[in-house]
Design a protein around this motif. Structure first.
Motif, short mmCIF file in Angstrom:
data_model
loop_
_atom_site.label_atom_id
_atom_site.label_comp_id
_atom_site.label_asym_id
_atom_site.label_seq_id
_atom_site.Cartn_x
_atom_site.Cartn_y
_atom_site.Cartn_z
N VAL A 240 0.85 -1.21 0.00
CA VAL A 240 0.00 0.00 0.00
C VAL A 240 0.87 1.25 0.00
N GLY A 241 1.84 1.30 0.92
CA GLY A 241 2.72 2.45 0.99
C GLY A 241 3.54 2.63 -0.27
N GLY A 242 4.01 1.51 -0.84
CA GLY A 242 4.79 1.58 -2.06
C GLY A 242 3.99 2.09 -3.24
N ILE A 243 2.76 1.63 -3.37
CA ILE A 243 1.89 2.09 -4.47
C ILE A 243 1.64 3.59 -4.34
N LEU A 244 1.34 4.04 -3.14
CA LEU A 244 1.08 5.47 -2.94
C LEU A 244 2.31 6.30 -3.29
N CYS A 245 3.48 5.86 -2.87
CA CYS A 245 4.71 6.59 -3.14
C CYS A 245 5.01 6.62 -4.64
N ALA A 246 4.83 5.48 -5.31
CA ALA A 246 5.10 5.42 -6.74
C ALA A 246 4.17 6.35 -7.52
N ALA A 247 2.89 6.37 -7.16
CA ALA A 247 1.95 7.26 -7.83
C ALA A 247 2.29 8.72 -7.57
N GLU A 248 2.64 9.04 -6.32
CA GLU A 248 3.00 10.41 -5.98
C GLU A 248 4.17 10.92 -6.83
N ALA A 273 -6.62 8.73 -6.94
CA ALA A 273 -5.82 9.07 -8.11
C ALA A 273 -4.79 8.02 -8.45
N VAL A 274 -4.47 7.11 -7.51
CA VAL A 274 -3.43 6.12 -7.79
C VAL A 274 -3.81 5.21 -8.96
N SER A 275 -5.09 5.01 -9.20
CA SER A 275 -5.52 4.07 -10.23
C SER A 275 -4.98 4.42 -11.61
N ASP A 276 -4.82 5.70 -11.89
CA ASP A 276 -4.37 6.12 -13.22
C ASP A 276 -2.96 5.66 -13.53
N TYR A 277 -2.19 5.31 -12.51
CA TYR A 277 -0.79 4.93 -12.69
C TYR A 277 -0.61 3.42 -12.77
N CYS A 278 -1.70 2.67 -12.63
CA CYS A 278 -1.61 1.21 -12.47
C CYS A 278 -1.85 0.47 -13.78
N VAL A 279 -0.98 -0.49 -14.04
CA VAL A 279 -1.14 -1.43 -15.15
C VAL A 279 -1.42 -2.80 -14.53
N ARG A 290 -11.17 -11.84 -10.47
CA ARG A 290 -11.93 -11.33 -11.61
C ARG A 290 -12.94 -10.29 -11.15
N LEU A 291 -13.60 -10.53 -10.01
CA LEU A 291 -14.54 -9.55 -9.47
C LEU A 291 -13.84 -8.25 -9.09
N MET A 292 -12.65 -8.38 -8.49
CA MET A 292 -11.86 -7.18 -8.18
C MET A 292 -11.60 -6.37 -9.44
N LEU A 293 -11.11 -7.05 -10.48
CA LEU A 293 -10.76 -6.36 -11.72
C LEU A 293 -11.99 -5.73 -12.36
N ASP A 294 -13.12 -6.43 -12.31
CA ASP A 294 -14.36 -5.88 -12.87
C ASP A 294 -14.75 -4.59 -12.15
N GLN A 295 -14.66 -4.61 -10.82
CA GLN A 295 -15.06 -3.43 -10.06
C GLN A 295 -14.10 -2.26 -10.29
N LEU A 296 -12.86 -2.59 -10.62
CA LEU A 296 -11.87 -1.55 -10.91
C LEU A 296 -11.91 -1.12 -12.38
N ASP A 297 -12.77 -1.76 -13.17
CA ASP A 297 -12.86 -1.51 -14.61
C ASP A 297 -11.49 -1.71 -15.26
N ALA A 298 -10.80 -2.78 -14.84
CA ALA A 298 -9.44 -3.04 -15.28
C ALA A 298 -9.40 -4.14 -16.33
N GLN A 299 -8.53 -3.97 -17.32
CA GLN A 299 -8.32 -4.97 -18.35
C GLN A 299 -6.92 -5.54 -18.19
N PRO A 300 -6.79 -6.74 -17.60
CA PRO A 300 -5.46 -7.31 -17.39
C PRO A 300 -4.80 -7.68 -18.71
#
Length: 348
Positions: A240-248, A273-279, A290-300
């Motif tokens: 969690v901390g790493g994701i936040l730092c990377a996005a910042e 805002a972190v979502s925009d930086y995630c692949v 799959r449910l997680m990805l659907d709720q995040l509107d993510a295409q793996p």
């Protein structure tokens, strides 16, 4: 510091460049979407991926004592030894793809003698408490684990790394991930709980019963940090901390499977805002992903039936990320290739 909201003013120009490549419109599918995303993250029509790293955080879970995993808790320690020796899947895949791997002990029961740039020690505690009887972590320890993630990301960033993937190791951590998913996405718990390391039907029924009890105990919690402390793990908090730092810091973030995506759910709850930086590198075989990805509107990028963790999905998908950038920076346009406007129109 909050994650930077992406400036999308460059989007029309990037899309125009992608559309003018020597191909039919949209013919490279997700690679085109990914190229656009990375261009926006770097605010450049000529993006570059530099010194890519995968960071694997390891920690033990008290809940493992209640039989929620097919493996004993001692396997966490043994697998970290394997990482250090270079023998795990993530070691093999990072070598293959030219990625730097750093493994971090943030909460493993046991002492490690290794002290190299590829293995770092930020041990907060030797494992979490059993969340069935008390919160997994104190608020201070949760913050300390998040700080470990931030420090590690900041360290690689200062070595000119602009793309980072996250992995984890911790027997019992699919239980934490399922509980975080249940609370943060409001998905029924039975749709979140899976077989983890390979539970039998009877073991899965037992796991669901134990986690139902835990979920009921902390049903009153609403603050994301309190939920993370009660039902998370040290390695999850570090991610969690790493994701936040990377996005910042405007880095491209590679998200692995079920556990790392659960950490992202917490990071998003703290800063959307972190979502925009995630692949999203792959869809895990673990029930609920799959449910997680659907709720995040993510295409793996991949769907290979993986359920290993360790950041393996990040390492396997990285060549596709490279391909997306190469398409944008190295592929000819119709104009540079000398193809006439009339032929371009008929080709598209």
């Amino acid at each position: 510091m909050p994650a930077l909201l992406l400036d999308r003013s460059l989007e029309p120009r990037l899309q125009q460049l992608i559309d003018q490549k020597t191909k039919p419109l949209g013919a490279l599918g997700q690679l085109e979407t990914l190229a656009l995303q990375i261009g926006l993250i770097q605010q450049s029509t000529n993006p570059r991926l530099t010194n890519p790293h995968i960071l694997v955080f390891a920690g033990d879970h008290g809940i493992a004592a209640d039989g929620v995993s097919a493996y004993p808790a001692e396997v966490t320690y043994q697998m970290v030894i394997n990482f250090i020796a270079g023998g795990a899947a993530i070691n093999a895949f990072t070598r293959q793809s030219g990625l730097r791997l750093v493994v971090c002990d943030v909460g493993v029961r046991g002492t490690f003698e290794a002290n190299t740039p590829e293995f770092v020690k930020f041990k907060v505690q030797p494992g979490t408490h059993n969340m069935r009887y008390q919160p997994a972590m104190s608020a201070d320890d949760t913050e300390a684990a998040m700080d470990a993630g931030r420090l590690l990301v900041d360290g690689v960033r200062h070595r000119d790394c602009n793309i980072v993937g996250f992995g984890e190791m911790g027997i019992g951590n699919s239980s934490s991930a399922a509980l975080l998913m249940h609370r943060l996405l409001k998905v029924p718990l039975n749709q979140c709980v899976g077989r983890g390391t390979g539970l039998t039907d009877d073991q899965l029924i037992h796991k669901l019963a134990v986690l139902t009890e835990v979920a009921d105990t902390y049903a009153h919690l609403t603050d994301p940090m309190a939920i993370l402390s009660a039902m998370g793990g040290f390695e999850i908090a570090a991610v969690v901390g790493g994701i936040l730092c990377a996005a910042e810091n405007g880095m491209v973030i590679l998200i692995d499977g079920f556990i790392v995506t659960a950490a992202l759910l917490v990071a998003r709850a703290l800063d959307p805002a972190v979502s925009d930086y995630c692949v999203f590198t792959h869809q895990s075989e673990e029930a609920g992903h799959r449910l997680m990805l659907d709720q995040l509107d993510a295409q793996p990028l991949l769907s290979l039936g993986l359920r290993l963790g360790e950041g393996t999905g990040c390492a396997l998908a990285y060549p596709l990320v490279q391909a997306a950038v190469t398409m944008l920076t190295d592929m000819a346009s119709f104009e540079s290739a000398g193809v006439s406007t009339q032929l371009v129109t008929s080709y598209q």
